[in-house]
Design a protein around this motif. Structure first.
Motif, PDB file in Angstrom:
ATOM      1  N   HIS A 262      -7.061  -3.350 -29.860  1.00  0.00           N
ATOM      2  CA  HIS A 262      -5.973  -2.626 -30.524  1.00  0.00           C
ATOM      3  C   HIS A 262      -5.695  -1.285 -29.848  1.00  0.00           C
ATOM      4  CE1 HIS A 262      -3.279  -1.475 -33.771  1.00  0.00           C
ATOM      5  NE2 HIS A 262      -3.913  -0.321 -33.866  1.00  0.00           N
ATOM      6  N   GLY A 263      -6.729  -0.637 -29.329  1.00  0.00           N
ATOM      7  CA  GLY A 263      -6.534   0.675 -28.703  1.00  0.00           C
ATOM      8  C   GLY A 263      -6.330   0.617 -27.203  1.00  0.00           C
ATOM      9  N   ALA A 264      -6.149  -0.578 -26.638  1.00  0.00           N
ATOM     10  CA  ALA A 264      -6.032  -0.731 -25.186  1.00  0.00           C
ATOM     11  C   ALA A 264      -4.590  -0.583 -24.711  1.00  0.00           C
ATOM     12  CB  ALA A 264      -6.583  -2.082 -24.760  1.00  0.00           C
ATOM     13  N   ALA A 265      -4.436   0.105 -23.591  1.00  0.00           N
ATOM     14  CA  ALA A 265      -3.130   0.198 -22.944  1.00  0.00           C
ATOM     15  C   ALA A 265      -2.854  -1.112 -22.222  1.00  0.00           C
ATOM     16  CB  ALA A 265      -3.131   1.357 -21.947  1.00  0.00           C
ATOM     17  N   ARG A 266      -1.589  -1.509 -22.193  1.00  0.00           N
ATOM     18  CA  ARG A 266      -1.232  -2.767 -21.550  1.00  0.00           C
ATOM     19  C   ARG A 266       0.041  -2.575 -20.718  1.00  0.00           C
ATOM     20  NH1 ARG A 266      -4.365  -6.800 -23.353  1.00  0.00           N
ATOM     21  NH2 ARG A 266      -5.573  -6.391 -25.256  1.00  0.00           N
ATOM     22  N   GLY A 267       0.351  -3.585 -19.922  1.00  0.00           N
ATOM     23  CA  GLY A 267       1.567  -3.524 -19.125  1.00  0.00           C
ATOM     24  C   GLY A 267       1.586  -2.348 -18.168  1.00  0.00           C
ATOM     25  N   ALA A 268       2.727  -1.651 -18.138  1.00  0.00           N
ATOM     26  CA  ALA A 268       2.903  -0.530 -17.205  1.00  0.00           C
ATOM     27  C   ALA A 268       1.878   0.571 -17.443  1.00  0.00           C
ATOM     28  CB  ALA A 268       4.319   0.025 -17.339  1.00  0.00           C
ATOM     29  N   ALA A 269       1.521   0.799 -18.722  1.00  0.00           N
ATOM     30  CA  ALA A 269       0.556   1.863 -19.036  1.00  0.00           C
ATOM     31  C   ALA A 269      -0.819   1.524 -18.463  1.00  0.00           C
ATOM     32  CB  ALA A 269       0.471   2.053 -20.549  1.00  0.00           C
ATOM     33  N   ALA A 270      -1.205   0.254 -18.538  1.00  0.00           N
ATOM     34  CA  ALA A 270      -2.497  -0.167 -17.989  1.00  0.00           C
ATOM     35  C   ALA A 270      -2.479  -0.080 -16.469  1.00  0.00           C
ATOM     36  CB  ALA A 270      -2.822  -1.582 -18.441  1.00  0.00           C
ATOM     37  N   ARG A 271      -1.381  -0.507 -15.863  1.00  0.00           N
ATOM     38  CA  ARG A 271      -1.271  -0.443 -14.407  1.00  0.00           C
ATOM     39  C   ARG A 271      -1.341   0.994 -13.922  1.00  0.00           C
ATOM     40  NH1 ARG A 271       0.425  -5.253 -12.150  1.00  0.00           N
ATOM     41  NH2 ARG A 271       1.105  -4.159 -10.267  1.00  0.00           N
ATOM     42  N   SER A 272      -0.780   1.903 -14.701  1.00  0.00           N
ATOM     43  CA  SER A 272      -0.810   3.319 -14.340  1.00  0.00           C
ATOM     44  C   SER A 272      -2.244   3.851 -14.289  1.00  0.00           C
ATOM     45  CB  SER A 272       0.015   4.123 -15.345  1.00  0.00           C
ATOM     46  OG  SER A 272      -0.036   5.505 -15.048  1.00  0.00           O
ATOM     47  N   LEU A 273      -3.080   3.377 -15.212  1.00  0.00           N
ATOM     48  CA  LEU A 273      -4.487   3.798 -15.215  1.00  0.00           C
ATOM     49  C   LEU A 273      -5.213   3.292 -13.971  1.00  0.00           C
ATOM     50  CD1 LEU A 273      -5.354   3.153 -18.980  1.00  0.00           C
ATOM     51  CD2 LEU A 273      -5.129   5.377 -17.847  1.00  0.00           C
ATOM     52  N   VAL A 274      -4.896   2.067 -13.552  1.00  0.00           N
ATOM     53  CA  VAL A 274      -5.503   1.517 -12.337  1.00  0.00           C
ATOM     54  C   VAL A 274      -5.031   2.275 -11.113  1.00  0.00           C
ATOM     55  CG1 VAL A 274      -5.839  -0.539 -10.927  1.00  0.00           C
ATOM     56  CG2 VAL A 274      -5.690  -0.752 -13.421  1.00  0.00           C
ATOM     57  N   VAL A 275      -3.747   2.551 -11.055  1.00  0.00           N
ATOM     58  CA  VAL A 275      -3.193   3.305  -9.931  1.00  0.00           C
ATOM     59  C   VAL A 275      -3.806   4.700  -9.858  1.00  0.00           C
ATOM     60  CG1 VAL A 275      -1.086   4.359  -8.998  1.00  0.00           C
ATOM     61  CG2 VAL A 275      -1.027   2.015  -9.859  1.00  0.00           C
ATOM     62  N   GLY A 276      -4.008   5.312 -11.021  1.00  0.00           N
ATOM     63  CA  GLY A 276      -4.639   6.637 -11.054  1.00  0.00           C
ATOM     64  C   GLY A 276      -6.057   6.596 -10.519  1.00  0.00           C
ATOM     65  N   ALA A 277      -6.800   5.540 -10.867  1.00  0.00           N
ATOM     66  CA  ALA A 277      -8.160   5.388 -10.346  1.00  0.00           C
ATOM     67  C   ALA A 277      -8.140   5.175  -8.835  1.00  0.00           C
ATOM     68  CB  ALA A 277      -8.852   4.211 -11.038  1.00  0.00           C
ATOM     69  N   LEU A 278      -7.146   4.419  -8.351  1.00  0.00           N
ATOM     70  CA  LEU A 278      -7.001   4.214  -6.910  1.00  0.00           C
ATOM     71  C   LEU A 278      -6.752   5.549  -6.202  1.00  0.00           C
ATOM     72  CD1 LEU A 278      -4.881   0.955  -6.425  1.00  0.00           C
ATOM     73  CD2 LEU A 278      -6.909   1.605  -5.109  1.00  0.00           C
ATOM     74  N   ALA A 279      -5.881   6.350  -6.765  1.00  0.00           N
ATOM     75  CA  ALA A 279      -5.548   7.633  -6.159  1.00  0.00           C
ATOM     76  C   ALA A 279      -6.754   8.565  -6.092  1.00  0.00           C
ATOM     77  CB  ALA A 279      -4.409   8.304  -6.937  1.00  0.00           C
ATOM     78  N   SER A 280      -7.648   8.441  -7.073  1.00  0.00           N
ATOM     79  CA  SER A 280      -8.817   9.319  -7.107  1.00  0.00           C
ATOM     80  C   SER A 280      -9.833   8.990  -6.020  1.00  0.00           C
ATOM     81  CB  SER A 280      -9.500   9.208  -8.476  1.00  0.00           C
ATOM     82  OG  SER A 280     -10.190   7.974  -8.626  1.00  0.00           O
ATOM     83  N   LEU A 281      -9.669   7.853  -5.337  1.00  0.00           N
ATOM     84  CA  LEU A 281     -10.594   7.466  -4.279  1.00  0.00           C
ATOM     85  C   LEU A 281     -10.333   8.251  -2.998  1.00  0.00           C
ATOM     86  CD1 LEU A 281     -10.524   3.570  -4.754  1.00  0.00           C
ATOM     87  CD2 LEU A 281     -12.365   5.139  -5.396  1.00  0.00           C
TER      88      LEU A 281
END
Length: 282
Positions: A262-281
């Motif tokens: 219920h508290g999980a981001a999905r779709g574009a919001a979830a992809r944004s979190l993955v992209v943010g983690a990628l950028a932090s590398l």
């Protein structure tokens, strides 16, 4: 040192025996009266209550029926059936290595149609790249002192994960955002893993939700678990992988998964979190 598997089996039997004893006492019956109602000897009741003789499914049904608690029989029967293998000790697999562990769930994966997976520590095994899997399994092998068969274990894991490509099966993943940030491998390998995760999120039979750090939680982060259809749960701990089949246990984990989802981001919001983690590398 983790307990020997036989001690886990005995403990499970003692727990079942204790639950049956409580049921009898709550009904106000003596061991003799229960035996009469069930149509067996008093010594049999004693052996069951003292975990000397494992009860059969029919024994449990008779016991519960005699005490007017038929509704408790399904959970007790499920617990009784899993007492010999519910608590699978990882150290039993040390002699054969990690490849055997990957292969041991192959039949279960083929039989399951709906997978619900919650992870709070690492990328789910289903979604791992060979590079990420190799780094993680190498770490596990080194920590646990298992035979060095990581290459074979990675091949077995990737082969097992072919079930993802079967459209008839459905997968629902809920990841804590921390999973995207933990450095289990090199930055290059992690970048490839996160890129793979983005690709998987486009598949029609896979749903991926990510619980952000900033989410106001209704339930706390938990150890990783997987629900197979509505009949079985694998819950991991440091020393063992527990298999849970009691209906009430499965229902409890299903409820936890729903709350976490219920508290999980999905779709574009979830992809944004993955992209943010990628950028932090970088």
């Amino acid at each position: 040192m983790p307990p020997h598997p036989s001690s886990s089996v005995q403990k499970a039997r003692e727990e079942i025996a204790g639950r049956l004893r409580e049921i009898r006492r709550d009904a106000g019956f003596s061991g003799r009266e229960l035996a009469v109602r069930c149509g067996w000897s008093e010594s049999k009741s004693s052996r069951i209550e003292n975990a000397k003789t494992p009860p059969s499914d029919s024994d449990i049904r008779s016991w519960c029926r005699a005490c007017a608690v038929d509704d408790q029989a399904p959970d007790l029967i499920a617990a009784n059936r899993q007492s010999a293998d519910a608590h699978v000790q990882w150290r039993r697999l040390q002699r054969s290595g990690l490849r055997r562990l990957q292969e041991s769930t192959g039949d279960l994966y083929q039989q399951t149609r709906m997978f619900r997976v919650y992870v709070s520590d690492v990328i789910p095994g289903f979604l791992q790249t060979p590079g990420y899997a190799a780094a993680l399994l190498s770490s596990i092998a080194g920590f646990r002192g298992t035979p060095d068969d990581v290459s074979d274990a990675v091949v077995a894991r990737i082969r097992r994960n072919a079930v993802l490509n079967h459209g008839a099966r459905r997968f629902s993943f809920v990841l804590e955002e921390a999973v995207l940030r933990y450095r289990m491998c090199s930055a290059e390998t992690m970048a490839a893993q996160l890129g793979h995760l983005l690709g998987v999120m486009d598949l029609q039979n896979i749903a991926v939700g990510i619980v952000p750090f900033s989410e106001q939680r209704t339930v706390w982060p938990m150890p990783t678990f997987t629900i197979f259809d509505d009949v079985r749960v694998h819950a991991g701990t440091l020393d063992a992988a527990s298999t849970l089949t009691e209906p009430s246990q499965v229902e409890l984990y299903a409820r936890a998964f729903d709350r976490l989802s219920h508290g999980a981001a999905r779709g574009a919001a979830a992809r944004s979190l993955v992209v943010g983690a990628l950028a932090s590398l970088d």
